[in-house]
Each structure stands twice: as C-alpha cells, then as structure tokens.
Design a protein around this motif. Structure first.
Motif, PDB file in Angstrom:
ATOM      1  N   ILE A  90      53.247  70.667  49.963  1.00 29.40           N
ATOM      2  CA  ILE A  90      53.417  69.447  50.895  1.00 29.40           C
ATOM      3  C   ILE A  90      54.479  68.378  50.079  1.00 29.40           C
ATOM      4  N   HIS A 104      58.696  66.724  51.140  1.00 23.48           N
ATOM      5  CA  HIS A 104      59.155  65.238  51.301  1.00 23.48           C
ATOM      6  C   HIS A 104      60.253  65.242  50.584  1.00 23.48           C
ATOM      7  N   SER A 149      59.344  59.727  55.413  1.00 22.93           N
ATOM      8  CA  SER A 149      57.973  60.276  54.664  1.00 22.93           C
ATOM      9  C   SER A 149      56.798  59.862  55.188  1.00 22.93           C
ATOM     10  N   ASN A 160      54.275  62.146  57.346  1.00 24.77           N
ATOM     11  CA  ASN A 160      52.932  62.243  57.043  1.00 24.77           C
ATOM     12  C   ASN A 160      51.857  61.833  58.423  1.00 24.77           C
ATOM     13  N   PHE A 219      51.049  60.851  46.643  1.00 26.67           N
ATOM     14  CA  PHE A 219      50.010  61.950  46.876  1.00 26.67           C
ATOM     15  C   PHE A 219      49.384  62.215  45.715  1.00 26.67           C
TER      16      PHE A 219
END
Lengths: 62, 536
Positions: free
Chosen positions: A20, A24, A32, A36, B385
C-alpha cells in the motif's frame, strides 16, 4: 450485531502494508487522496454487504 | 564529561606464527578472515569437526560498545553446539515479551515464546563483547584452531582450486594459500572490496542516537518501544535491558540531525533525563549516531571465497537480524564445508549454502526494511498510514498486527526442494522439510530431562518414533529412537512434529529437518541424506 472483521484476516499483513505504501510512491498529496478514494470504493464494492461497509465507516472514526 | 571513548575490554596480543618463517608458502584447508562472532562461530564449528582452521583478524582486542545485544533462540541453539550457549544464557538477560506504546498508552504487547517446552528462551540480551570473549575463550581451547591477531589481510589472489592471501603483521608481510577462505570481515568487508564485489541496497535517511547507559532502574526485562512518546515527541524510542545494569536506549532523531552534535553528552543527557526523570542516576557507557542500511551481495559464494555475516548482508537493527543471521550463516556453512573436505558431499553443496543463505538474507532484509519504513515513514502519506494504523491499533486487533516496531529474528525456512526432500506422506500442521528445528523436551534412560536439539548429533540424525532401525542403517548415522533410548512423556515432540509410531525424521547437521516419512524405508533415508549432501 457486529459483522466487521477486526481480527487479523490477511496472511501477510506486513507485505500488504508495504505494498500500500509503495503504491503511493511518487504521488502528490492530491493524487494520493484520489488513490485512497478509489481504493475505498473498490473495497466497499468487494465487501458487498452494506451493513459491513457502514460499520467500517463508523469504526474508522476511531 | 568528555565524549566516551571506545575502551579495549579484552586485549589479546600478536604472536609470530611459524608460517612467517616457513621456507615455502604454507597451505591451509580453511582460512577464516575476521574474528567477530560469525568468523569465530564458523572456525569453532569446523575445528570441532576436526579440521585445522586459521583465523585472521586485523585487530587484537574486543572493544566496548555493545553493538549487537539481542541474541535469538536460534542463535543460542547454534551457540549450544559451539559450547558457549550456556555461558551466554547465564550472563545474559532473558526476555520473551515486547510492548509497544503510542504516547503514554500501551497499544500492543507480544510474547515471542508463548509455549513452554523449549530449552532456550526467545531472546537474551547480552553485550556483543561478552559473546566475542566467550567465543575467543572457546577457540583457545581447540588445538586445531589457530587464531592470529593483528594479521591483516592486504591482498587476495583467487584461483580455481585455492586462494593466495597476503597478510600484513607487525613483523611484516607473509603469504599463505588456502583451499577455502571464509570472509567474515564485517559490513565494510575489505575482502569484498578486493574482489570488486558490489554491496547494493537501500540506505535510510533517518538518524538514530544509540546509547548504552548504566543505571539502577525498575523497568521490567521486556522490549519497550514508543511511537511519539511524551519525552521524545514526534519520534520513536526503544528501551532494552542488558546485564550489569546497562540499558540500551535508541532515540530516533529524524533526517536533519547533526551526528557530531547529537552524540555529545550535553545533548544526550537531557534526552535521558526527559525519559527517565531528573532523579535517575545515569552514566553513559557508549553512545553513537547511526543511519541504517539494508544491503547484500548478489552472490555469497565466489569460487573458493565464501562470504558470511555482515560481509555478505547488512540489515537495519530493528528485529535483531544482523548477528543472529550471521550465526545461522556459520552453522549452515560449516557442516557443508566439512562434508565437502571429507569427500562426503557433492561439489554443488557450497552453491546450496549460497542459495539457502541468500534466501535468508532476502527474508531478513525484507523484514528489517518494512520495520524501518514503518518506524521512519518516508513520505507524508506513509506517515498518515502509519498514524492511522496506530490509531486503529488502540481499538482493533488487526491493526495491532500491522504495527511494526521490528519483527524479531526467526530462522528462515529453506523450503522443500533443493537439499530438502519434499513430503510423500500426509502430515498435519508441523515442522516441514527445509524448516528450522523446533525444540522439545524429552527424557533419557535415567528419566532425566534432555532436549531434542541436544540429542541431535553434529552429523545427520534420524529420529524414529517407536521403531528401532539401528540395525538397518549405516553405523555412522546417528539414530534417536523415541520410546526406546529416549521418551517423550509430555508428548510435545509428537505434537510439534506430528509423529506417530513408525514416523521417521531426518535432521541435517545444522539441525534443519530435511526429510520425513510415516514408515521407515532405508533406501529413502539414504537417498534423502545424499540429496542433502548435494548429490540430488
């Protein structure tokens, strides 16, 4: 009744996480964010259960 | 207080070797370059197997500075075969539990050895200088191990059947030749440079302050990792206990930190006080500022020159995969060289060292890279993240499993195939061929507790469940019969290996399982052994 799986459900979470992040790489913040958004919509459709998606939306408020 | 120096803790001294006065160039079967943990482990293993081994080291002392501190269960099992495992465990601090904090809250805890019935713990913490001192002492007890301090390799001429080494000493230079050279000369390996081999991979930009401090503190013997702690906001911190009231503390500093400035005591002490409180008496033992790298050689075997440990592969420290994988390299290589030198193995066996340990290096580099990327995210989105994972981990188990403060060293399975014979029978979830061994408690004839791994020999060992096959096998095959000369009263061996009466397991000399059968068949055992010896 809760239906959202919140225990580990992937075989190799570290590798998926790394993939993941890697996806990006070289994207601008705007790109980005769009990426998402596409991911969320893809996964929501794959889940195919409205209740679970709504529950996940709730859980993500954390 | 001035900047701490690297003090010599053990000084050994140079001695002139008869090789330096030999009329003709002396020849040795094996020369090991580098007397660090990996070089000494390789040399001790080979010497225990009866081979004369020369070890060269450009230095003659073991210095302060703990460097590696976490020694894994597998490394301890390897060290048991070298005669130093017990000393390490006695001196070391045993731990199995790790905790991860975000801010002031614990978000995750893990137990690296959640079951009983293993001789060795998941980890001990022990300063590398103690490990090296134990290995040097053990090396000194082996008459066929010739450890030459202040013998610096300055040139190598690789040949097809041997390599010629030029060695510099306080008495000047001399040459030796060797059938095999094992390069264990560290991450900056001069031997690798001499061969013109590249060391490629990834360099991380974040700087880390690593301090070993002496203090009386009541933290438990656990690995504690903080993301964004109140005492070091926006960065991470790691705390680990070592023997002698020494604690390892790592502070992430970010990319722009000034290394020279940050290791000054007047910069380090306020960080420690903020973490430990004003009133904790703290003395700096050793401090350094690092950036980390994950790199490996494309191939570990170059003709008669074989690379092991940091010389072959380098990882960032989150996961304790440096020294531990180096011990695994040594253990993988020594029996293969032994068998080859004794004419018992096929010439391809050394290539299998490369194949197996290159696979392990990729595994270690992958784990270490992912942990480093999690701890020091490289982009704004990676940080988003990371922080999202930490937020979710407070509520959901799946996210706890994604929090990566270092995946701690485990031995890499080599898989069935290659030297390891794939199954032809059905087995439940258990240790598979090509996998590292799992220890189990057993009892000997006298009813005393022994351990499976201690019962395995230095050569191939066939472990049979309840069937006595000794008469059918060659005399040099070690046989352990569960239910005859040893018993499995707790049933843990049978459970961990899914054995039933009649099952037979073949372990390699490095204790990896290489084949298994539901019923004994002499020809199949011999064929599996030949395959593991590189004749497959």
């Amino acid at each position: 009744m809760t239906k959202l799986t919140t225990t580990t459900n992937l075989t190799n979470p570290d590798a998926v996480y790394a993939a993941i992040i890697d996806a990006h790489r070289d994207l601008t913040d705007e790109q980005s964010a769009a990426f998402n958004a596409r991911m969320v919509l893809l996964l929501a459709n794959h889940i195919g259960d409205d209740d679970i998606v709504l529950e996940a939306l709730n859980a993500a408020q954390a | 207080m001035s900047e701490p120096e690297f003090k010599a803790l053990y000084q050994y001294g140079y001695a002139r070797s008869p090789d330096q006065d030999a009329p003709e160039r002396p020849h040795h079967p094996v020369v090991v370059v580098g007397a660090g943990p990996v070089g000494l482990a390789t040399a001790i293993d080979l010497a225990q197997r009866g081979h004369p081994v020369v070890v060269l080291d450009d230095n003659d002392k073991i210095s302060e500075g703990s460097r590696a501190i976490c020694f894994s269960k597998r490394a301890l099992e390897v060290c048991d075969t070298l005669g130093v495992g017990e000393k390490m465990v006695q001196k070391g601090v045993t731990w199995n539990i790790g905790k991860v904090f975000q801010g002031e809250d614990q978000i995750y805890a893990f137990d690296l050895l959640p079951e009983d019935g293993h001789k060795r713990p998941a980890f001990i913490n022990l300063q590398q200088y103690y490990v090296e001192a134990f290995l040097v002492e053990r090396a000194g007890a082996l008459a066929n191990l010739d450890l030459r301090w202040r013998n610096e390799l300055c040139a190598v001429a690789p040949g097809e059947d041997l390599a010629v080494l030029t060695i510099d000493t306080p008495d000047g230079r001399y040459e030796v030749s060797a059938d095999w050279v094992v390069a264990c000369d560290g991450a900056r390996s001069p031997l690798r440079t001499m061969l013109g081999q590249e060391f490629v991979g990834k360099v991380f930009e974040d700087r880390f302050l690593i301090a070993d401090v002496k203090m009386k503190a009541s933290f438990p013997t656990e690995r504690w990792f903080w993301f964004d702690p109140p005492f070091h906001q926006g960065q991470s911190t790691l705390l680990h206990k070592q023997p002698d009231d020494v604690w390892r503390i790592d502070f992430q500093l970010g990319r722009d930190a000034d290394s020279a400035l940050e290791k000054r005591p007047d910069r380090v002490m306020p960080r420690l006080k903020a973490m430990l409180g004003e009133n904790t008496g703290v003395a700096l033992e050793w401090v350094s500022v690092y950036t980390f790298q994950c790199k490996r050689m494309a191939e570990f075997v170059h003709g008669r020159i074989i690379f092991a440990g940091d010389a072959a592969h380098q990882v960032s420290p989150f996961g304790a995969r440096g020294a531990n994988s180096g011990f695994e390299d040594a253990h993988n290589l020594a029996w293969k060289l032994d068998a080859l030198i004794n004419g018992k193995a096929g010439p391809q066996i050394i290539a299998f060292y490369g194949e197996e340990r290159e696979r392990a290096a990729d595994d270690n580099i992958g784990n270490s890279t992912r942990a480093t990327d999690f701890i020091s995210p490289k982009s704004g989105m990676a940080l988003t993240f990371r922080n999202a994972t930490l937020d979710l981990a407070r509520h959901f188990d799946f996210a706890k499993a994604m929090v990566n403060s270092g995946r701690l060293s485990k031995p890499t399975p080599y898989g069935p195939g290659g030297l390891n014979t794939p199954d032809e029978d059905d087995w439940a979830n258990s240790v598979t061929p090509g996998s590292p061994p799992v220890d189990a408690p057993l009892e000997n004839d006298a009813g005393e507790r022994i351990w499976l791994l201690d019962a395995l020999g230095a050569d191939f060992t066939l472990v049979c469940h309840g069937c006595d096959v000794k008469a059918a096998m060659p005399a040099d095959m070690r046989i352990v019969t569960i239910g005859r000369n040893v018993t499995d009263s707790l049933g843990l061996f049978a459970q961990r290996y899914d054995t039933r009466p009649g099952s037979c397991l073949l372990f390699r000399p490095d204790q990896y399982l290489c084949a298994r059968w539901r019923h004994f068949d002499r020809d199949k055992v011999i064929a599996a052994q030949q395959r593991a010896l590189g004749f497959g």
